[in-house]
Design a protein around this motif. Sequence first.
Motif, PDB file in Angstrom:
ATOM      1  N   HIS A 198      43.809  42.802 -14.820  1.00 44.29           N
ATOM      2  CA  HIS A 198      42.870  42.563 -15.907  1.00 44.29           C
ATOM      3  C   HIS A 198      41.844  43.681 -16.081  1.00 44.29           C
ATOM      4  N   GLU A 199      41.812  44.637 -15.162  1.00 46.75           N
ATOM      5  CA  GLU A 199      40.811  45.697 -15.221  1.00 46.75           C
ATOM      6  C   GLU A 199      41.310  46.853 -16.090  1.00 46.75           C
ATOM      7  N   ILE A 200      40.438  47.317 -16.980  1.00 43.64           N
ATOM      8  CA  ILE A 200      40.860  48.355 -17.924  1.00 43.64           C
ATOM      9  C   ILE A 200      40.127  49.679 -17.710  1.00 43.64           C
ATOM     10  N   GLU A 201      39.304  49.768 -16.649  1.00 40.58           N
ATOM     11  CA  GLU A 201      38.554  51.011 -16.427  1.00 40.58           C
ATOM     12  C   GLU A 201      39.480  52.209 -16.247  1.00 40.58           C
ATOM     13  N   TYR A 202      40.738  51.943 -15.820  1.00 39.97           N
ATOM     14  CA  TYR A 202      41.664  53.039 -15.592  1.00 39.97           C
ATOM     15  C   TYR A 202      41.917  53.843 -16.871  1.00 39.97           C
ATOM     16  N   LYS A 203      41.731  53.224 -18.026  1.00 40.10           N
ATOM     17  CA  LYS A 203      41.968  53.924 -19.286  1.00 40.10           C
ATOM     18  C   LYS A 203      41.003  55.099 -19.459  1.00 40.10           C
ATOM     19  N   TYR A 204      39.749  54.937 -18.973  1.00 40.58           N
ATOM     20  CA  TYR A 204      38.770  56.029 -19.075  1.00 40.58           C
ATOM     21  C   TYR A 204      39.168  57.191 -18.178  1.00 40.58           C
ATOM     22  N   LEU A 205      39.656  56.853 -16.978  1.00 36.55           N
ATOM     23  CA  LEU A 205      40.101  57.890 -16.059  1.00 36.55           C
ATOM     24  C   LEU A 205      41.336  58.589 -16.599  1.00 36.55           C
ATOM     25  N   LYS A 206      42.247  57.819 -17.139  1.00 33.14           N
ATOM     26  CA  LYS A 206      43.478  58.388 -17.686  1.00 33.14           C
ATOM     27  C   LYS A 206      43.187  59.332 -18.836  1.00 33.14           C
ATOM     28  N   ALA A 207      42.209  58.970 -19.664  1.00 37.75           N
ATOM     29  CA  ALA A 207      41.849  59.822 -20.799  1.00 37.75           C
ATOM     30  C   ALA A 207      41.342  61.177 -20.334  1.00 37.75           C
ATOM     31  N   VAL A 208      40.565  61.184 -19.251  1.00 41.05           N
ATOM     32  CA  VAL A 208      40.044  62.448 -18.730  1.00 41.05           C
ATOM     33  C   VAL A 208      41.161  63.271 -18.095  1.00 41.05           C
ATOM     34  N   LEU A 209      42.018  62.608 -17.312  1.00 40.77           N
ATOM     35  CA  LEU A 209      43.104  63.312 -16.643  1.00 40.77           C
ATOM     36  C   LEU A 209      44.137  63.838 -17.633  1.00 40.77           C
ATOM     37  N   GLU A 210      44.354  63.064 -18.674  1.00 37.64           N
ATOM     38  CA  GLU A 210      45.395  63.375 -19.649  1.00 37.64           C
ATOM     39  C   GLU A 210      44.939  64.433 -20.636  1.00 37.64           C
ATOM     40  N   GLY A 211      43.634  64.462 -20.879  1.00 33.52           N
ATOM     41  CA  GLY A 211      43.097  65.392 -21.850  1.00 33.52           C
ATOM     42  C   GLY A 211      43.025  64.768 -23.228  1.00 33.52           C
ATOM     43  N   SER A 212      42.287  65.409 -24.098  1.00 35.78           N
ATOM     44  CA  SER A 212      42.128  64.930 -25.462  1.00 35.78           C
ATOM     45  C   SER A 212      41.965  66.141 -26.358  1.00 35.78           C
ATOM     46  N   LEU A 213      41.497  65.940 -27.589  1.00 31.98           N
ATOM     47  CA  LEU A 213      41.263  67.075 -28.477  1.00 31.98           C
ATOM     48  C   LEU A 213      40.263  68.049 -27.877  1.00 31.98           C
ATOM     49  N   GLU A 214      39.310  67.486 -27.099  1.00 29.99           N
ATOM     50  CA  GLU A 214      38.341  68.328 -26.402  1.00 29.99           C
ATOM     51  C   GLU A 214      38.868  68.623 -25.005  1.00 29.99           C
ATOM     52  N   PRO A 215      39.142  69.885 -24.675  1.00 29.33           N
ATOM     53  CA  PRO A 215      39.727  70.190 -23.363  1.00 29.33           C
ATOM     54  C   PRO A 215      38.767  69.886 -22.216  1.00 29.33           C
ATOM     55  N   ALA A 216      39.343  69.528 -21.081  1.00 33.14           N
ATOM     56  CA  ALA A 216      38.518  69.268 -19.898  1.00 33.14           C
ATOM     57  C   ALA A 216      37.872  70.573 -19.438  1.00 33.14           C
ATOM     58  N   PRO A 217      36.605  70.538 -19.013  1.00 29.19           N
ATOM     59  CA  PRO A 217      35.939  71.772 -18.546  1.00 29.19           C
ATOM     60  C   PRO A 217      36.642  72.330 -17.316  1.00 29.19           C
ATOM     61  N   GLU A 218      36.697  73.646 -17.236  1.00 28.53           N
ATOM     62  CA  GLU A 218      37.433  74.269 -16.130  1.00 28.53           C
ATOM     63  C   GLU A 218      36.682  74.193 -14.804  1.00 28.53           C
ATOM     64  N   ASN A 219      35.413  73.760 -14.843  1.00 29.16           N
ATOM     65  CA  ASN A 219      34.637  73.705 -13.604  1.00 29.16           C
ATOM     66  C   ASN A 219      34.540  72.290 -13.033  1.00 29.16           C
ATOM     67  N   VAL A 220      35.393  71.372 -13.480  1.00 32.25           N
ATOM     68  CA  VAL A 220      35.363  69.990 -12.992  1.00 32.25           C
ATOM     69  C   VAL A 220      36.772  69.541 -12.616  1.00 32.25           C
ATOM     70  N   LEU A 221      36.908  68.984 -11.410  1.00 33.97           N
ATOM     71  CA  LEU A 221      38.147  68.338 -10.971  1.00 33.97           C
ATOM     72  C   LEU A 221      37.826  66.935 -10.481  1.00 33.97           C
ATOM     73  N   ILE A 222      38.851  66.093 -10.450  1.00 35.75           N
ATOM     74  CA  ILE A 222      38.702  64.734  -9.938  1.00 35.75           C
ATOM     75  C   ILE A 222      39.557  64.577  -8.692  1.00 35.75           C
ATOM     76  N   TYR A 223      38.918  64.151  -7.595  1.00 30.06           N
ATOM     77  CA  TYR A 223      39.610  63.831  -6.354  1.00 30.06           C
ATOM     78  C   TYR A 223      39.428  62.335  -6.115  1.00 30.06           C
ATOM     79  N   ALA A 224      40.516  61.631  -5.883  1.00 30.92           N
ATOM     80  CA  ALA A 224      40.453  60.185  -5.669  1.00 30.92           C
ATOM     81  C   ALA A 224      41.239  59.801  -4.428  1.00 30.92           C
ATOM     82  N   THR A 225      40.836  58.706  -3.809  1.00 33.39           N
ATOM     83  CA  THR A 225      41.595  58.141  -2.693  1.00 33.39           C
ATOM     84  C   THR A 225      42.037  56.732  -3.061  1.00 33.39           C
ATOM     85  N   SER A 226      43.144  56.311  -2.477  1.00 37.12           N
ATOM     86  CA  SER A 226      43.637  54.960  -2.743  1.00 37.12           C
ATOM     87  C   SER A 226      44.581  54.533  -1.633  1.00 37.12           C
ATOM     88  N   ASN A 227      44.630  53.234  -1.402  1.00 37.15           N
ATOM     89  CA  ASN A 227      45.619  52.668  -0.483  1.00 37.15           C
ATOM     90  C   ASN A 227      46.888  52.268  -1.220  1.00 37.15           C
TER      91      ASN A 227
END
Length: 450
Positions: A320-349
């Motif tokens: 039921h959680e939809i927050e992943y859509k915001y993360l996916k949008a950043v990882l996937e990119g959009s019309l505005e390119p992601a800044p080259e000085n930012v990366l996302i590191y995540a951990t998960s089980n």
Amino acid sequence: MNNIRQRIFDAQMAAKSLLIYRNILNDSIVKKFVQILERTLKETPDPGLISDYHEFFSTLVIQSETYKGPTVENLWKDHILNLILADENPFSLKSEKAGIAEVGQPLIKLTQRDLTSLQTLHDFNFSTFISYIRQKSGEAFTDFPVMYTIEGEAPFPYPESYFKQKHKTKILMTNSFAWNQNINVLAEFYREKGCGKFARYWAFKWANTEKGGKLVGIPKPDPIRLKDLIGYEDQKNEVLRNTRQFIRGFGANNMLLYGDRGTGKSSTIKALIHEFGEEGMRMVEVTKDQLMSLSDIIAELSDRPYRFIIFVDDLSFEEHEIEYKYLKAVLEGSLEPAPENVLIYATSNRRHLIREYHSDRAENEVKAQDTLQEKLSLSDRFGITVVYLSPDQEEYLNIVEGIAESKGIDIEPEKLRQMALKWELWHNRRSGRTAKQFIDDLLGARHLSY
């Protein structure tokens, strides 16, 4: 007396005429100082003056006691210098990015003008000021505390290199007769150490407030170092390689560290702060429920000359959680390119991050496959996935022995191994975290027995 009154008036005008460093007027201590000057210049005695001055002095003392690091001169002078070196303004931000060579002459001249005004505030003579008030107002204003010189040297706090350079610059400014001639020194400090919160802190968290989210610096981030993490050498080297490429401006990927709990995924990422902080890397921790603010966070980071890692720990989503859509949008990119000085590191089980149910594959659902693919595709958006699996028995014991050696524990190896196996059986599953918990308990028990 007219000469003293003129000095008070000059200080008032110096504060009010600031342009580039005008943010300094928002500081509560400076605000109170300006208010005191205004009250002092009134023709008739102002009964609120004595209260204002004592409040000003009290706040200044409290501020100085909470400041970490060695100080220079008196309370007021040190405070003004701290404000200057921390201020984010057109001059400091341009100097931070490219040095004074990229700052235009009009901005340089305005900054030099402000530095002259700031030196007037810095050099304000409080002893003469108090004498003037006593002469003007009589016995009612006899008990004014005098601005005292700070004595003693405090150790340099974390990050030490920043505070050392800051202290050196403060001493140079204090000893200078003309601050407007030291604009190169100031620009060099901003270029080498930065300005504002990104200069002062290496780690941040995103805090939700009534006025929206904001970045809050972490004065003492987790002290874990990569050398403290025993085992998982291939995994650590992969994280190091990608991060080193990123810090040096080469191609790098967002990373997902997934696997069994307690294997050191989060610790590996947090240790990067100390590994690369000196080289300009900054880390921002974001919780799962703050992912909707990712675009705001990235907007605040994108125009600064640092390399930012956004750290999302223990990332997983229920159906039921939809927050992943915001993360996916950043990882996937959009019309505005992601800044080259930012990366996302995540951990998960969880490998696929979003819990999958058999109902997702239901034949009677028209778009079942689309729903399933959307959920499974999130983890694919991370360019690099590093797997951390629970160690086998021998690897677990090697981790125990490595931690014991680093802590200076001298126990016969076979006895240590037997104790470690019992701890793992009684308390937790086999992992690096379990090994550390065992050693921590062993150390505590030994100290207690002394």
